[in-house]
Motif scaffolding. Sequence first.
Motif, PDB file in Angstrom:
ATOM      1  N   MET A  49      49.488 -42.171  37.522  1.00 35.93           N
ATOM      2  CA  MET A  49      48.458 -42.081  38.561  1.00 35.93           C
ATOM      3  C   MET A  49      48.175 -40.617  38.881  1.00 35.93           C
ATOM      4  O   MET A  49      49.044 -39.751  38.744  1.00 35.93           O
ATOM      5  N   GLY A  50      46.966 -40.383  39.336  1.00 33.72           N
ATOM      6  CA  GLY A  50      46.604 -39.011  39.648  1.00 33.72           C
ATOM      7  C   GLY A  50      45.668 -38.925  40.838  1.00 33.72           C
ATOM      8  O   GLY A  50      45.104 -39.934  41.288  1.00 33.72           O
ATOM      9  N   TRP A  51      45.562 -37.732  41.357  1.00 34.20           N
ATOM     10  CA  TRP A  51      44.605 -37.403  42.405  1.00 34.20           C
ATOM     11  C   TRP A  51      43.731 -36.257  41.904  1.00 34.20           C
ATOM     12  O   TRP A  51      44.243 -35.286  41.318  1.00 34.20           O
TER      13      TRP A  51
ATOM     14  N   ALA B  33      49.496 -35.387  39.564  1.00 34.26           N
ATOM     15  CA  ALA B  33      49.700 -36.622  38.806  1.00 34.26           C
ATOM     16  C   ALA B  33      51.167 -37.000  38.854  1.00 34.26           C
ATOM     17  O   ALA B  33      52.040 -36.149  39.066  1.00 34.26           O
ATOM     18  N   ILE B  34      51.414 -38.282  38.649  1.00 33.29           N
ATOM     19  CA  ILE B  34      52.784 -38.788  38.633  1.00 33.29           C
ATOM     20  C   ILE B  34      52.900 -39.786  37.489  1.00 33.29           C
ATOM     21  O   ILE B  34      51.991 -40.585  37.248  1.00 33.29           O
ATOM     22  N   SER B  35      54.003 -39.729  36.783  1.00 28.21           N
ATOM     23  CA  SER B  35      54.203 -40.617  35.644  1.00 28.21           C
ATOM     24  C   SER B  35      54.351 -42.063  36.096  1.00 28.21           C
ATOM     25  O   SER B  35      54.569 -42.356  37.279  1.00 28.21           O
TER      26      SER B  35
ATOM     27  N   ALA C   8      43.165 -41.970  40.849  1.00 25.36           N
ATOM     28  CA  ALA C   8      42.847 -42.437  39.501  1.00 25.36           C
ATOM     29  C   ALA C   8      44.063 -43.058  38.845  1.00 25.36           C
ATOM     30  O   ALA C   8      45.175 -42.548  38.985  1.00 25.36           O
ATOM     31  N   ALA C   9      43.821 -44.148  38.153  1.00 24.09           N
ATOM     32  CA  ALA C   9      44.822 -44.699  37.238  1.00 24.09           C
ATOM     33  C   ALA C   9      44.555 -44.020  35.901  1.00 24.09           C
ATOM     34  O   ALA C   9      43.498 -44.243  35.298  1.00 24.09           O
ATOM     35  N   VAL C  10      45.482 -43.190  35.464  1.00 22.59           N
ATOM     36  CA  VAL C  10      45.217 -42.334  34.308  1.00 22.59           C
ATOM     37  C   VAL C  10      45.380 -43.092  33.002  1.00 22.59           C
ATOM     38  O   VAL C  10      44.436 -43.236  32.236  1.00 22.59           O
ATOM     39  N   SER C  11      46.588 -43.568  32.752  1.00 26.41           N
ATOM     40  CA  SER C  11      46.843 -44.245  31.480  1.00 26.41           C
ATOM     41  C   SER C  11      48.123 -45.057  31.599  1.00 26.41           C
ATOM     42  O   SER C  11      49.010 -44.740  32.392  1.00 26.41           O
TER      43      SER C  11
END
Length: 125
Positions: A34-36, A50-52, A97-100
């Motif tokens: 997740m990210g900002w 971001a965080i894993s 944001a949901a990154v990946s």
Amino acid sequence: QVQLVESGGGLVQAGGSLRLSCAASGLTFSSYAMGWFRFAPGKEREFVAAISWSGGRTSYADSVKGRFTISRDNARNTVYLQLNSLKPEDTADYYCAAVSQYGLGYSIGEPIAYWGQGTQVTVSS
């Protein structure tokens, strides 16, 4: 349907603090990095933090390092951004944001899987 709903924005004086929250639904939250990000008038999108997927790794933009902290609560499907020592230049719309899936964070240029609708942060001098 994936939804990322941010909250916690507002008006604060320089030096103050805010905590942004992003509640996720419609996706396996615990499997997503997740990210900002933030968008300020007249500026390009800026990565903030971001965080894993596991929460074990975090990364920050140099402009916020030491002042902002990203965290997540997978039991609540929520990611947080603690904003301390706020400056007028932090004024922006902040987006979750949901990154990946199973990502370790965010890499510049990496496509974002899902975006939230944003929450406004205004820092007065």
